[in-house]
Design an enzyme around this catalytic site. Structure first.
Site, mmCIF file in Angstrom:
data_model
loop_
_atom_site.group_PDB
_atom_site.id
_atom_site.type_symbol
_atom_site.label_atom_id
_atom_site.label_comp_id
_atom_site.label_asym_id
_atom_site.label_seq_id
_atom_site.Cartn_x
_atom_site.Cartn_y
_atom_site.Cartn_z
ATOM 1 N N HIS A 174 38.444 14.711 5.149
ATOM 2 C CA HIS A 174 39.141 15.452 4.048
ATOM 3 C C HIS A 174 39.965 16.696 4.609
ATOM 4 O O HIS A 174 39.849 17.327 5.389
ATOM 5 C CB HIS A 174 37.586 16.588 3.528
ATOM 6 C CG HIS A 174 36.858 15.700 2.751
ATOM 7 N ND1 HIS A 174 36.415 15.602 1.421
ATOM 8 C CD2 HIS A 174 35.606 15.072 3.463
ATOM 9 C CE1 HIS A 174 35.364 14.944 1.043
ATOM 10 N NE2 HIS A 174 34.883 14.591 2.371
ATOM 11 N N HIS B 215 36.139 8.758 6.054
ATOM 12 C CA HIS B 215 37.158 9.589 5.405
ATOM 13 C C HIS B 215 37.340 10.998 6.158
ATOM 14 O O HIS B 215 36.355 11.527 6.392
ATOM 15 C CB HIS B 215 37.316 9.681 4.093
ATOM 16 C CG HIS B 215 35.749 10.135 3.505
ATOM 17 N ND1 HIS B 215 34.939 9.162 3.422
ATOM 18 C CD2 HIS B 215 35.469 11.124 2.956
ATOM 19 C CE1 HIS B 215 33.455 9.912 2.926
ATOM 20 N NE2 HIS B 215 34.288 11.083 2.647
#
Ligand code: 5GP
Length: 139
Positions: free
Chosen positions: A105, A103
Site C-alpha cells: 500500500h 501488495h
C-alpha cells in the site's frame, strides 16, 4: 503456511477478469488505485508472480518490485501534494490482510490529516480514474 489461491481479487485483476484504475504496468509489476482509499492517492503495487505475502515471495520478485514501489510512491506524493507517505504491507488475516496476493500500500499523507479506516468506504470511480491519471502522469 497457507497456499496461494488464484481466485483472489488481485489475481482476477492481473488476468483482466475485473477492471482496475491502472497507474503503471511492466512485465513483472502492476500498480493501481485502491478502491477503498485510506488517503487520497492510496494505491497498490503488486508483483505479477503469485505469492500470498512477503514470506512466500521469491526474493528475485521482491528485488524487481521495490524499485517500482519507490517510483510509484514518488509519483503519488507529487500528484497529491502530500507531505509524506506510508508504505504498508499486511501478512495474513491476523495482521489485517484481506486480499491474499502480495501488495504494498502507498498512502500519501498530509500534515495533520489522519488516515481513513482500512477497507472503509468505496471511492467514486471518476475520482479514482482522475487520480490514476495524475499519478501516472507524475511517474
Ligand atoms: P489488504 O487488507 O489485503 O492489505 O489490502 C487489500 C486492499 O485491497 C484494501 O485496501 C482494499 O480496499 C483493496 N481492494 C479490495 N477489493 C478491491 C478491488 O476489487 N479493487 C481494488 N483496486 N482494490 C481492492
Amino acid at each position: 503456511m497457507m497456499t496461494y489461491d488464484n481466485a483472489n481479487i488481485f489475481a482476477k485483476i492481473l488476468r483482466g477478469e475485473i477492471p482496475c484504475h491502472k497507474i503503471y504496468e511492466d512485465e513483472h509489476t502492476l500498480a493501481f488505485m485502491d478502491v477503498m482509499p485510506m488517503a487520497d492517492g492510496h494505491c497498490l503495487v503488486i508483483p505479477k508472480a503469485p505469492s500470498r505475502g512477503l514470506l512466500d515471495a521469491d526474493p528475485t520478485v521482491l528485488a524487481k518490485l521495490m524499485p517500482i514501489a519507490q517510483k510509484v510512491a514518488k509519483a503519488a506524493v507529487t500528484a497529491t501534494g502530500a507531505d509524506g507517505f506510508q508504505l504498508r504491507q499486511y501478512n495474513e488475516g491476523a495482521a489485517g490482510q484481506t486480499v491474499f496476493h502480495l501488495h504494498f500500500h502507498i498512502l500519501p499523507m498530509k500534515d495533520g490529516v489522519p488516515l481513513r479506516p482500512h477497507t472503509g468506504k468505496m471511492a467514486d470511480h471518476a475520482v479514482l480514474a482522475e487520480m490514476a491519471k495524475r499519478i501516472s502522469a507524475a511517474l
